[in-house]
Write an enzyme that holds these catalytic residues in place. Sequence first.
Site, PDB file in Angstrom:
ATOM      1  N   LEU A  19       1.057  -1.465  -0.103  1.00 52.88           N
ATOM      2  CA  LEU A  19       0.210   0.030  -0.302  1.00 52.88           C
ATOM      3  C   LEU A  19       1.187   1.415  -0.234  1.00 52.88           C
ATOM      4  O   LEU A  19       0.771   2.076  -0.548  1.00 52.88           O
ATOM      5  CB  LEU A  19      -0.874   0.118   1.426  1.00 52.88           C
ATOM      6  CG  LEU A  19      -2.150  -0.845   1.056  1.00 52.88           C
ATOM      7  CD1 LEU A  19      -2.631  -0.996   2.714  1.00 52.88           C
ATOM      8  CD2 LEU A  19      -3.211  -1.227  -0.325  1.00 52.88           C
ATOM      9  N   GLY A  20       1.643   1.015   0.810  1.00 50.44           N
ATOM     10  CA  GLY A  20       2.605   2.143   0.619  1.00 50.44           C
ATOM     11  C   GLY A  20       4.379   2.319   1.412  1.00 50.44           C
ATOM     12  O   GLY A  20       4.682   1.040   2.298  1.00 50.44           O
ATOM     13  N   GLY A  22       6.742   4.868   4.204  1.00 50.78           N
ATOM     14  CA  GLY A  22       7.380   5.828   4.810  1.00 50.78           C
ATOM     15  C   GLY A  22       8.737   5.487   5.562  1.00 50.78           C
ATOM     16  O   GLY A  22       9.582   4.892   5.108  1.00 50.78           O
ATOM     17  N   GLY A  25       8.739   2.923   8.161  1.00 53.97           N
ATOM     18  CA  GLY A  25       8.029   1.666   7.372  1.00 53.97           C
ATOM     19  C   GLY A  25       7.552   1.146   6.518  1.00 53.97           C
ATOM     20  O   GLY A  25       6.902   2.287   5.654  1.00 53.97           O
ATOM     21  N   THR A  27       3.817  -0.022   4.261  1.00 51.08           N
ATOM     22  CA  THR A  27       1.930  -1.234   4.809  1.00 51.08           C
ATOM     23  C   THR A  27       2.039  -2.032   4.048  1.00 51.08           C
ATOM     24  O   THR A  27       1.950  -1.423   2.768  1.00 51.08           O
ATOM     25  CB  THR A  27       1.424   1.061   4.640  1.00 51.08           C
ATOM     26  OG1 THR A  27       1.984   0.979   5.698  1.00 51.08           O
ATOM     27  CG2 THR A  27       0.268  -0.030   5.052  1.00 51.08           C
ATOM     28  N   LYS A  44       1.335  -2.664   8.642  1.00 47.55           N
ATOM     29  CA  LYS A  44       2.480  -2.031   8.890  1.00 47.55           C
ATOM     30  C   LYS A  44       3.526  -2.967   9.691  1.00 47.55           C
ATOM     31  O   LYS A  44       3.480  -3.435  10.237  1.00 47.55           O
ATOM     32  CB  LYS A  44       1.281  -0.951  10.083  1.00 47.55           C
ATOM     33  CG  LYS A  44       0.490  -0.054   9.243  1.00 47.55           C
ATOM     34  CD  LYS A  44       0.632   1.548  10.335  1.00 47.55           C
ATOM     35  CE  LYS A  44       1.327   2.343   9.693  1.00 47.55           C
ATOM     36  NZ  LYS A  44       1.105   3.290  10.502  1.00 47.55           N
ATOM     37  N   ASP A 142      -0.680  14.474  12.260  1.00 45.98           N
ATOM     38  CA  ASP A 142      -0.059  14.658  11.071  1.00 45.98           C
ATOM     39  C   ASP A 142      -1.615  14.199  10.489  1.00 45.98           C
ATOM     40  O   ASP A 142      -2.094  13.347   9.144  1.00 45.98           O
ATOM     41  CB  ASP A 142       0.766  13.332  10.604  1.00 45.98           C
ATOM     42  CG  ASP A 142       0.912  13.452   8.887  1.00 45.98           C
ATOM     43  OD1 ASP A 142       1.418  14.779   8.683  1.00 45.98           O
ATOM     44  OD2 ASP A 142       1.347  12.212   8.439  1.00 45.98           O
TER      45      ASP A 142
END
Length: 224
Positions: A19-20, A22, A25, A27, A44, A142
């Site tokens: 999913l992504g 950063g 970490g 996801t 995650k 955030d």
Amino acid sequence: MDLMLGKTIGGRYHIIDKLGEGTYGQTWLAEDQHLLGSPDCVVKQLKPETTDASEWEIAKRLFEEEAKTLQELAKNDLIPQIMAYLEENGQRYLVQEYIQGHDLSQELERGQTFSETLVIELLQQILQALEVIQQHNLIHRDIKPSNLMRRKQDGKVVLIDFGAVKKLQPDNQPTAPTVRIGTPGYMAPEQAKGYPNLSSDIYAVGMIGIQALTGELPNTLQWD
């Protein structure tokens, strides 16, 4: 091909897509193989982009705080439900509910403006989710369109990604400067200096409102 794809975490959560990622970490989208129909969930993985020991400790602390926060906020439908927190083969994972829908960045495309009535309605929806965490003296730190999901099932706005969350003292003030974390444009001045408070999240919501009214990203706005 990423080595995580196809793995099963904790003998239960089968990784099917990325999913992504950063700073701290990655996801993943997974299937819960212990439930009928193998419903989707989010995994995650703590995986900081650093070899510095102090940065690792910060990342680990934030990861644990995220898990604790989701446990504290459990059973509220405007916050993703935590499903598991586990360690396996030296890796740490946080498993949570998958929110089917789209994030608000898809609604707030640059150049697109909303009427005042629609902006008020949007902000009221965001503030409902924010109220949940502020009742627990928590700062998200955030809040931005990509961390707000419009749930397909009922159209409600769900607040996601608690990787920067911070618990405040009862007097609503941090006792010492905190890690500078957040997204430029949505981050309040006091938060950028390391002294966030509950109103810092309100500032971020306000910037989303300005973005919806003007069609401009907050970090591109001109200030008097």
